[in-house]
Design a protein around this motif. Structure first.
Motif, PDB file in Angstrom:
ATOM      1  N   VAL A   1      -4.770   9.540  -2.481  1.00 38.10           N
ATOM      2  CA  VAL A   1      -5.235   8.349  -2.480  1.00 38.10           C
ATOM      3  C   VAL A   1      -4.342   7.215  -2.063  1.00 38.10           C
ATOM      4  CG1 VAL A   1      -6.057   8.991  -5.047  1.00 38.10           C
ATOM      5  CG2 VAL A   1      -3.467   8.109  -4.664  1.00 38.10           C
ATOM      6  N   LEU A   2      -4.759   5.980  -1.847  1.00 32.93           N
ATOM      7  CA  LEU A   2      -4.088   4.653  -1.290  1.00 32.93           C
ATOM      8  C   LEU A   2      -4.078   4.041  -2.424  1.00 32.93           C
ATOM      9  CD1 LEU A   2      -3.000   3.922   1.328  1.00 32.93           C
ATOM     10  CD2 LEU A   2      -4.814   2.847   1.768  1.00 32.93           C
ATOM     11  N   LEU A   3      -2.768   3.871  -2.904  1.00 32.00           N
ATOM     12  CA  LEU A   3      -2.489   2.715  -4.045  1.00 32.00           C
ATOM     13  C   LEU A   3      -2.235   1.348  -3.440  1.00 32.00           C
ATOM     14  CD1 LEU A   3      -0.347   5.220  -6.257  1.00 32.00           C
ATOM     15  CD2 LEU A   3      -2.892   4.570  -6.572  1.00 32.00           C
ATOM     16  N   TYR A   4      -2.640   0.506  -4.420  1.00 30.38           N
ATOM     17  CA  TYR A   4      -2.512  -1.087  -3.836  1.00 30.38           C
ATOM     18  C   TYR A   4      -2.546  -1.817  -5.189  1.00 30.38           C
ATOM     19  CZ  TYR A   4      -7.424  -1.411  -3.476  1.00 30.38           C
ATOM     20  OH  TYR A   4      -8.891  -1.455  -3.862  1.00 30.38           O
ATOM     21  N   PRO A   5      -1.747  -2.986  -5.028  1.00 24.63           N
ATOM     22  CA  PRO A   5      -1.696  -3.610  -6.521  1.00 24.63           C
ATOM     23  C   PRO A   5      -3.163  -3.925  -7.061  1.00 24.63           C
ATOM     24  CG  PRO A   5      -0.152  -4.953  -4.684  1.00 24.63           C
ATOM     25  CD  PRO A   5      -1.130  -3.662  -4.028  1.00 24.63           C
ATOM     26  N   GLU A   6      -4.342  -4.155  -6.326  1.00 27.61           N
ATOM     27  CA  GLU A   6      -5.487  -4.316  -7.006  1.00 27.61           C
ATOM     28  C   GLU A   6      -6.294  -3.040  -7.262  1.00 27.61           C
ATOM     29  OE1 GLU A   6      -4.933  -5.588  -3.789  1.00 27.61           O
ATOM     30  OE2 GLU A   6      -4.248  -7.441  -4.532  1.00 27.61           O
ATOM     31  N   GLY A   7      -5.812  -2.011  -7.062  1.00 26.96           N
ATOM     32  CA  GLY A   7      -6.487  -0.755  -7.499  1.00 26.96           C
ATOM     33  C   GLY A   7      -6.286   0.412  -6.511  1.00 26.96           C
ATOM     34  N   MET A   8      -7.052   1.278  -6.385  1.00 25.43           N
ATOM     35  CA  MET A   8      -6.750   2.820  -5.927  1.00 25.43           C
ATOM     36  C   MET A   8      -8.054   3.176  -4.847  1.00 25.43           C
ATOM     37  SD  MET A   8      -6.327   6.268  -7.667  1.00 25.43           S
ATOM     38  CE  MET A   8      -7.996   6.321  -8.038  1.00 25.43           C
ATOM     39  N   VAL A   9      -7.875   3.776  -4.013  1.00 17.02           N
ATOM     40  CA  VAL A   9      -8.876   4.145  -2.783  1.00 17.02           C
ATOM     41  C   VAL A   9      -8.767   5.868  -3.014  1.00 17.02           C
ATOM     42  CG1 VAL A   9     -10.087   4.598  -0.856  1.00 17.02           C
ATOM     43  CG2 VAL A   9      -9.098   2.335  -1.463  1.00 17.02           C
ATOM     44  N   LYS A  10      -9.759   6.521  -3.366  1.00 19.29           N
ATOM     45  CA  LYS A  10      -9.592   7.840  -3.346  1.00 19.29           C
ATOM     46  C   LYS A  10     -10.127   8.179  -1.846  1.00 19.29           C
ATOM     47  CE  LYS A  10     -10.739  12.442  -5.159  1.00 19.29           C
ATOM     48  NZ  LYS A  10     -11.714  13.196  -5.867  1.00 19.29           N
ATOM     49  N   LEU A  11      -9.332   9.014  -1.365  1.00 15.92           N
ATOM     50  CA  LEU A  11      -9.574   9.602   0.111  1.00 15.92           C
ATOM     51  C   LEU A  11      -9.999  10.963   0.345  1.00 15.92           C
ATOM     52  CD1 LEU A  11      -6.007   8.418   1.431  1.00 15.92           C
ATOM     53  CD2 LEU A  11      -8.427   7.148   1.642  1.00 15.92           C
ATOM     54  N   ASN A  12     -11.316  11.056   1.140  1.00 18.72           N
ATOM     55  CA  ASN A  12     -11.630  12.496   1.424  1.00 18.72           C
ATOM     56  C   ASN A  12     -10.566  13.069   2.310  1.00 18.72           C
ATOM     57  OD1 ASN A  12     -11.996  11.689   4.204  1.00 18.72           O
ATOM     58  ND2 ASN A  12     -14.027  11.182   3.756  1.00 18.72           N
TER      59      ASN A  12
ATOM     60  N   PHE B   1       0.895  -1.162   0.059  1.00 17.23           N
ATOM     61  CA  PHE B   1       0.061   0.026   0.047  1.00 17.23           C
ATOM     62  C   PHE B   1       0.957   1.369  -0.067  1.00 17.23           C
ATOM     63  CE2 PHE B   1      -2.894  -3.066   1.302  1.00 17.23           C
ATOM     64  CZ  PHE B   1      -4.227  -2.748   1.037  1.00 17.23           C
ATOM     65  N   ARG B   2       0.396   2.173  -0.736  1.00 15.23           N
ATOM     66  CA  ARG B   2       1.347   3.482  -0.931  1.00 15.23           C
ATOM     67  C   ARG B   2       0.201   4.681  -0.993  1.00 15.23           C
ATOM     68  NH1 ARG B   2       3.960   3.531  -5.757  1.00 15.23           N
ATOM     69  NH2 ARG B   2       2.309   4.688  -6.666  1.00 15.23           N
ATOM     70  N   PHE B   3       0.395   5.667   0.050  1.00 19.18           N
ATOM     71  CA  PHE B   3      -0.168   6.753   0.280  1.00 19.18           C
ATOM     72  C   PHE B   3       0.290   7.753  -0.473  1.00 19.18           C
ATOM     73  CE2 PHE B   3      -0.834  10.897   2.879  1.00 19.18           C
ATOM     74  CZ  PHE B   3      -1.999  10.679   2.766  1.00 19.18           C
ATOM     75  N   GLN B   4      -0.308   8.612  -1.069  1.00 17.95           N
ATOM     76  CA  GLN B   4       0.248   9.849  -1.934  1.00 17.95           C
ATOM     77  C   GLN B   4      -0.781  10.817  -2.485  1.00 17.95           C
ATOM     78  OE1 GLN B   4       2.024   7.585  -5.490  1.00 17.95           O
ATOM     79  NE2 GLN B   4       0.607   8.501  -6.637  1.00 17.95           N
TER      80      GLN B   4
ATOM     81  N   SER C   1     -10.376  14.261   5.288  1.00 19.69           N
ATOM     82  CA  SER C   1     -10.312  13.933   6.660  1.00 19.69           C
ATOM     83  C   SER C   1      -9.436  12.787   6.577  1.00 19.69           C
ATOM     84  CB  SER C   1     -11.482  13.480   7.269  1.00 19.69           C
ATOM     85  OG  SER C   1     -12.104  14.918   7.573  1.00 19.69           O
ATOM     86  N   ALA C   2      -9.746  11.905   5.816  1.00 17.46           N
ATOM     87  CA  ALA C   2      -8.862  10.504   5.588  1.00 17.46           C
ATOM     88  C   ALA C   2      -7.357  10.817   5.225  1.00 17.46           C
ATOM     89  CB  ALA C   2      -9.779   9.509   4.944  1.00 17.46           C
ATOM     90  N   GLY C   3      -7.493  11.738   4.362  1.00 17.67           N
ATOM     91  CA  GLY C   3      -6.131  11.930   3.889  1.00 17.67           C
ATOM     92  C   GLY C   3      -5.220  12.664   4.853  1.00 17.67           C
ATOM     93  N   ALA C   4      -5.908  13.583   5.663  1.00 19.19           N
ATOM     94  CA  ALA C   4      -4.990  14.066   7.036  1.00 19.19           C
ATOM     95  C   ALA C   4      -4.673  13.006   7.828  1.00 19.19           C
ATOM     96  CB  ALA C   4      -6.105  15.247   7.668  1.00 19.19           C
ATOM     97  N   VAL C   5      -5.389  12.143   8.253  1.00 19.04           N
ATOM     98  CA  VAL C   5      -4.920  11.242   9.300  1.00 19.04           C
ATOM     99  C   VAL C   5      -4.076  10.464   8.533  1.00 19.04           C
ATOM    100  CG1 VAL C   5      -5.718   9.236  10.442  1.00 19.04           C
ATOM    101  CG2 VAL C   5      -7.302  11.029  10.416  1.00 19.04           C
ATOM    102  N   LEU C   6      -4.211   9.689   7.455  1.00 17.08           N
ATOM    103  CA  LEU C   6      -3.207   8.766   6.824  1.00 17.08           C
ATOM    104  C   LEU C   6      -1.763   9.757   6.670  1.00 17.08           C
ATOM    105  CD1 LEU C   6      -5.300   6.540   4.687  1.00 17.08           C
ATOM    106  CD2 LEU C   6      -4.461   6.249   6.688  1.00 17.08           C
TER     107      LEU C   6
END
Length: 97
Positions: free
Chosen positions: A33-44, A21-24, A46-51
């Motif tokens: 976003v949080l990237l991982y081998p199967e895809g990507m999660v776009k973060l809001n 997993f890679r946060f960028q 608040s989530a981006g601030a915490v991560l």
């Protein structure tokens, strides 16, 4: 059945991203976003601030303190941060040490 309190995230736990997993910041998504081998999660936001505070070195208590310093108007953050980190753990984005 294990007691849920035994598995609860503690302020002394140190979160780290799971392997793969890679946060960028992603300019094309105009957000974190949080990237991982199967895809990507776009973060809001608040989530981006915490991560963005997760470095594998600082414990939850230190992360909460950093967020309070960045967002003093937010008030009490500890419960919200712990709730989000629990969600992130259930999604297998992070591990705790």
């Amino acid at each position: 059945m294990a007691n849920l309190a035994e598995n609860a995230i503690k302020t002394t736990d140190t979160p780290r991203f799971r392997r793969g997993f890679r946060f960028q910041w992603e300019p094309a998504q105009n957000g974190h976003v949080l990237l991982y081998p199967e895809g990507m999660v776009k973060l809001n936001e608040s989530a981006g601030a915490v991560l963005s505070e997760i470095d594998g070195q600082r414990c939850v208590q230190d992360i909460v303190a950093a967020l309070k310093a960045t967002f003093p108007q937010a008030g009490a953050l500890e419960d919200d941060v712990i709730e989000f980190l629990e969600h992130a753990r259930q999604q297998h984005w992070i591990d705790l040490t």
